[in-house]
Design a protein around this motif. Structure first.
Motif, PDB file in Angstrom:
ATOM      1  N   VAL A  10       0.831  -1.206   0.000  1.00  0.00           N
ATOM      2  CA  VAL A  10       0.000   0.000   0.000  1.00  0.00           C
ATOM      3  C   VAL A  10       0.867   1.257   0.000  1.00  0.00           C
ATOM      4  O   VAL A  10       0.581   2.217  -0.723  1.00  0.00           O
ATOM      5  CB  VAL A  10      -0.978  -0.018   1.193  1.00  0.00           C
ATOM      6  CG1 VAL A  10      -1.697   1.315   1.336  1.00  0.00           C
ATOM      7  CG2 VAL A  10      -1.989  -1.142   1.037  1.00  0.00           C
ATOM      8  N   LEU A  11       1.935   1.266   0.792  1.00  0.00           N
ATOM      9  CA  LEU A  11       2.838   2.423   0.798  1.00  0.00           C
ATOM     10  C   LEU A  11       3.475   2.638  -0.569  1.00  0.00           C
ATOM     11  O   LEU A  11       3.561   3.777  -1.053  1.00  0.00           O
ATOM     12  CB  LEU A  11       3.926   2.247   1.858  1.00  0.00           C
ATOM     13  CG  LEU A  11       3.522   2.545   3.288  1.00  0.00           C
ATOM     14  CD1 LEU A  11       4.629   2.142   4.248  1.00  0.00           C
ATOM     15  CD2 LEU A  11       3.175   4.005   3.450  1.00  0.00           C
ATOM     16  N   LEU A  14       0.860   4.107  -2.842  1.00  0.00           N
ATOM     17  CA  LEU A  14       0.568   5.513  -2.535  1.00  0.00           C
ATOM     18  C   LEU A  14       1.624   6.455  -3.096  1.00  0.00           C
ATOM     19  O   LEU A  14       1.312   7.547  -3.545  1.00  0.00           O
ATOM     20  CB  LEU A  14       0.458   5.711  -1.019  1.00  0.00           C
ATOM     21  CG  LEU A  14      -0.834   5.284  -0.361  1.00  0.00           C
ATOM     22  CD1 LEU A  14      -0.731   5.423   1.154  1.00  0.00           C
ATOM     23  CD2 LEU A  14      -2.008   6.089  -0.865  1.00  0.00           C
ATOM     24  N   GLY A  39      -5.068   0.950   3.393  1.00  0.00           N
ATOM     25  CA  GLY A  39      -5.077   2.144   2.551  1.00  0.00           C
ATOM     26  C   GLY A  39      -5.882   3.278   3.165  1.00  0.00           C
ATOM     27  O   GLY A  39      -5.427   4.426   3.185  1.00  0.00           O
ATOM     28  N   LEU A  42      -3.953   4.677   6.194  1.00  0.00           N
ATOM     29  CA  LEU A  42      -2.794   5.487   5.809  1.00  0.00           C
ATOM     30  C   LEU A  42      -3.202   6.830   5.210  1.00  0.00           C
ATOM     31  O   LEU A  42      -2.586   7.851   5.501  1.00  0.00           O
ATOM     32  CB  LEU A  42      -1.915   4.717   4.830  1.00  0.00           C
ATOM     33  CG  LEU A  42      -1.105   3.571   5.428  1.00  0.00           C
ATOM     34  CD1 LEU A  42      -0.325   2.848   4.345  1.00  0.00           C
ATOM     35  CD2 LEU A  42      -0.174   4.069   6.502  1.00  0.00           C
ATOM     36  N   VAL A  43      -4.230   6.844   4.396  1.00  0.00           N
ATOM     37  CA  VAL A  43      -4.692   8.106   3.811  1.00  0.00           C
ATOM     38  C   VAL A  43      -5.267   9.010   4.902  1.00  0.00           C
ATOM     39  O   VAL A  43      -4.998  10.218   4.910  1.00  0.00           O
ATOM     40  CB  VAL A  43      -5.718   7.845   2.684  1.00  0.00           C
ATOM     41  CG1 VAL A  43      -6.402   9.127   2.262  1.00  0.00           C
ATOM     42  CG2 VAL A  43      -5.034   7.197   1.489  1.00  0.00           C
TER      43      VAL A  43
END
Length: 59
Positions: A10-11, A14, A39, A42-43
């Motif tokens: 996911v990182l 992004l 996700g 993290l967002v």
């Protein structure tokens, strides 16, 4: 270490540095929920961090 793999994936996505092989590996798996949850977290963390930073600068 599945959580670590999902977090790394996911990182990378992004920041736009995910390799095509890793992209295809991630989307070939039937479970989507871990990627969505990580996700979203993290967002949300990014948005909160930016808001706090802007408020700190505005003072």
């Amino acid at each position: 270490m599945k959580l670590l793999r999902v977090l790394q994936s996911v990182l990378a996505a992004l920041f736009g540095v995910q390799s095509e092989q890793k992209y295809h590996d991630d989307f070939s798996k039937p479970e989507v929920a871990p990627y969505l949850v990580v996700g979203i977290i993290l967002v949300a963390a990014l948005v909160v961090t930016l808001a706090l930073f802007v408020n700190y600068l505005a003072q």
